[in-house]
Design a protein around this motif. Structure first.
Motif, short mmCIF file in Angstrom:
data_model
loop_
_atom_site.label_atom_id
_atom_site.label_comp_id
_atom_site.label_asym_id
_atom_site.label_seq_id
_atom_site.Cartn_x
_atom_site.Cartn_y
_atom_site.Cartn_z
N ARG A 12 0.80 -1.34 0.44
CA ARG A 12 -0.13 -0.07 -0.02
C ARG A 12 0.98 1.23 -0.08
NH1 ARG A 12 -3.41 2.81 -1.53
NH2 ARG A 12 -4.98 3.99 0.26
N GLN A 15 2.49 1.76 -3.41
CA GLN A 15 1.37 2.70 -4.31
C GLN A 15 1.25 3.73 -3.84
OE1 GLN A 15 -2.27 3.12 -2.64
NE2 GLN A 15 -1.97 4.34 -4.58
N SER A 55 -5.94 0.50 -6.61
CA SER A 55 -5.92 2.81 -6.91
C SER A 55 -6.25 2.70 -8.13
CB SER A 55 -4.90 2.87 -5.60
OG SER A 55 -5.07 2.63 -4.21
#
Length: 74
Positions: A12, A15, A55
């Protein structure tokens, strides 16, 4: 710094890091993080690709997977 981010951050966080680089126009930095992240183990690469996909960073997910495939062939 880019190598460290790519190899130590959670999926995460990678990202987010890539998205923030792209948001401020640091395209080469984002690409470098992705290229370095592709050198991680297969499970980590899949987690990062999933975070990018979730995302809607589809191009970055594809870039990561393509770079990882090249790493495995080398």
């Amino acid at each position: 710094m880019m190598w460290s981010a790519a190899t130590t951050l959670s999926a995460r966080d990678v990202q987010i890091f890539v998205a923030q680089c792209r948001a401020v126009g640091l395209e080469k930095a984002a690409d470098q993080v992705i290229t370095n992240a592709a050198r991680r183990n297969a499970q980590a690469v899949l987690h990062i690709a999933s975070a990018l996909h979730d995302s809607e960073q589809y191009a970055d997910a594809g870039l990561l997977l393509a770079a990882a495939a090249q790493e495995k062939q080398a």
